[in-house]
Design a protein around this motif. Structure first.
Motif, PDB file in Angstrom:
ATOM      1  N   UNK A  47       0.747  -1.244   0.120  1.00 49.03           N
ATOM      2  CA  UNK A  47      -0.067   0.005   0.109  1.00 49.03           C
ATOM      3  C   UNK A  47       0.959   1.152  -0.030  1.00 49.03           C
ATOM      4  N   UNK A  48       2.054   1.327   0.650  1.00 49.44           N
ATOM      5  CA  UNK A  48       2.903   2.300   0.610  1.00 49.44           C
ATOM      6  C   UNK A  48       3.842   2.446  -0.658  1.00 49.44           C
ATOM      7  N   UNK A  49       3.652   1.554  -1.703  1.00 49.82           N
ATOM      8  CA  UNK A  49       4.621   1.588  -3.051  1.00 49.82           C
ATOM      9  C   UNK A  49       3.970   2.748  -3.808  1.00 49.82           C
ATOM     10  N   UNK A  50       4.739   3.427  -4.531  1.00 48.68           N
ATOM     11  CA  UNK A  50       4.184   4.452  -5.616  1.00 48.68           C
ATOM     12  C   UNK A  50       3.441   3.723  -6.659  1.00 48.68           C
ATOM     13  N   UNK A  51       3.811   2.381  -7.230  1.00 47.82           N
ATOM     14  CA  UNK A  51       3.140   1.557  -8.148  1.00 47.82           C
ATOM     15  C   UNK A  51       1.681   1.384  -7.781  1.00 47.82           C
ATOM     16  N   UNK A  52       1.463   0.856  -6.376  1.00 49.78           N
ATOM     17  CA  UNK A  52       0.187   0.759  -5.950  1.00 49.78           C
ATOM     18  C   UNK A  52      -0.564   1.815  -6.197  1.00 49.78           C
ATOM     19  N   UNK A  53       0.016   2.962  -5.508  1.00 48.12           N
ATOM     20  CA  UNK A  53      -0.900   4.112  -5.574  1.00 48.12           C
ATOM     21  C   UNK A  53      -1.412   4.802  -6.913  1.00 48.12           C
ATOM     22  N   UNK A  54      -0.277   4.471  -7.944  1.00 45.28           N
ATOM     23  CA  UNK A  54      -0.690   4.756  -9.248  1.00 45.28           C
ATOM     24  C   UNK A  54      -1.813   3.961  -9.802  1.00 45.28           C
ATOM     25  N   UNK A  55      -1.793   2.676  -9.369  1.00 46.22           N
ATOM     26  CA  UNK A  55      -2.721   1.780  -9.890  1.00 46.22           C
ATOM     27  C   UNK A  55      -4.341   2.183  -9.237  1.00 46.22           C
TER      28      UNK A  55
END
Length: 441
Positions: free
Chosen positions: A267-275
């Motif tokens: 949840x803290x990763x940039x990729x998941x936030x982008x998703x």
């Protein structure tokens, strides 16, 4: 009364008793066993091929409890018939016993496995591999109805939904005109629906219908159209909800600290936030990925499914990983983590298990219970991430989906609406808004 048997084209019912040197009544019971194995093959093959009308060649081995054989042939004679059919090549028997729960009526014990002989499939070179035989032997018909009754009871007992939702689904299936279903779906329709332990999905006679065959569905006593409402990018959308710890605990039925730690990193990763941002803005992930890669949307969808549900640590430099960095590395760690309630016991299926359980919780228990409570909807068919309703209920069910999604996920999935009887519907474009069709005033 059930009378129809599905048998391979290689069998001539009128001469079966002569070929096997049996009485006609005994030959009918042989055809009943063959038909049962045919349907077991179709059900097994549906896990891999989305087509009710595909009969595998050759057959697969299936465990058959002796109680089933006794119902068909009688307690005194079933061993004789099995030996005869094996000797003439109609069936093959794996004589090694297996200690397991058998699929027939929940029996436990040591069971042998059986499959149809290859000689039964050598006649046809075309697409059709089987035909319908109308059984007229009273004892065979009684045995068939006993099999249907026991199988239906066992399957329904395994459905772990609330009584109101369960009643809605069972009642809706009972309203289907079975004559509009393909022949290969008749056994599933007669024996009723089930719910799998893996993803808690609800499986019925319509679950694996080809999309082109869904337009043939008709409801008894209803002349209007049926409309399907489908979640676009459903598995990717459910992936966006995997960081909801309450949902995950509900999905696996326990607190798994190692899993929750990985989810926290995800949840803290940039990729998941982008998703999440793409999902909130209604981006079609399968269309966004192939840009510049020279592949179609369907190819991109297939690749994403391989990444999400395949073995871990094989996803380096994938377009998905480039667009959403850090997501796959966390998913690979989830695929390598023991989860006690994953019924498959294969750790690489953990992600599929979690996503399907989130989807089932949303689509079945939450949406349907709200539809019953708020709108007294009395007909809904489900196909995992989609709902089939009467045309006058389209706006009601959409409103329910929207409300439940906001409360559960904090965002609304993009919905595709299709009239199964070919009536044109505009596609919902704006996320967060309810498209009101002209007849929904």
């Amino acid at each position: 009364m059930n009378r129809r048997l599905l048998i391979p084209l290689g069998i001539e019912p009128d001469t079966t008793h002569t070929e096997l040197q049996l009485q006609k009544s005994h030959a009918s019971r042989v055809l009943l066993l063959v038909s049962y194995l045919v349907h077991r093959d179709i059900v097994y093959k549906r896990r891999h091929v989305d087509d009710h009308d595909f009969l595998p060649k050759p057959s697969y081995f299936h465990q058959l409890h002796s109680n089933l054989l006794k119902i068909i042939f009688g307690k005194k004679h079933y061993k004789h018939f099995v030996q005869l059919l094996e000797r003439v090549g109609w069936i093959e028997v794996d004589h090694s016993y297996v200690n397991a729960k058998n699929s027939f009526a929940g029996h436990r014990g040591r069971s042998k496995s059986y499959r149809l002989g290859e000689k039964l499939f050598r006649v046809s070179e075309g697409a059709e591999k089987y035909k319908v035989y109308e059984c007229d032997d009273r004892k065979a018909i009684n045995a068939l109805n006993t099999l249907v009754s026991l199988t239906r009871r066992r399957k329904v007992e395994g459905i772990v939904l609330s009584e109101r939702v369960k009643g809605l689904l069972l009642g809706s299936l009972d309203q289907i005109d079975s004559g509009t279903l393909p022949v290969g779906a008749q056994w599933s329709f007669a024996t009723g629906p089930s719910q799998c332990k893996f993803g808690r999905r609800f499986h019925s006679a319509i679950t694996n219908l080809k999309k082109v065959r869904r337009s043939d569905l008709r409801i008894k006593g209803y002349s209007g159209h049926l409309v399907e409402i489908d979640i676009q990018n459903s598995q990717v959308f459910m992936l966006g909800q995997i960081c909801n710890i309450d949902l995950i605990r509900s999905a696996i039925g326990e607190q798994n600290l190692a899993l929750e730690m990985i989810i926290g990193e995800l949840s803290a990763s940039n990729g998941f936030r982008s998703l999440l941002a793409d999902l909130a803005n209604g981006v079609d992930v399968y269309e966004a990925l192939p840009s510049g890669l020279g592949i179609s949307r369907e190819q991109a969808k297939e690749e994403v499914f391989k990444l999400l549900f395949g073995y871990p640590y094989s996803n380096l430099n994938s377009p998905f990983d480039q667009k959403y960095p850090g997501v796959l590395s966390c998913l690979d760690r989830i695929k390598s983590l023991p989860i006690a309630t994953n019924s498959s016991k294969k750790m690489h299926s953990n992600v599929a298990c979690l996503l399907q359980r989130i989807e089932s919780f949303f689509a079945l228990e939450q949406v349907l219970s709200r539809a019953i409570r708020d709108y007294s909807i009395d007909f809904v068919l489900t196909i995992h991430d989609s709902w089939i309703v009467k045309e006058q209920d389209v706006c009601k069910i959409q409103q329910v989906i929207r409300q439940v999604a906001i409360e559960l996920f904090g965002m609304i999935p993009t919905l595709k609406v299709k009239d199964l009887q070919k009536k044109a519907f505009p596609k919902e474009k704006a996320l967060g808004q309810m498209f009101v069709y002209s007849y929904c005033a």
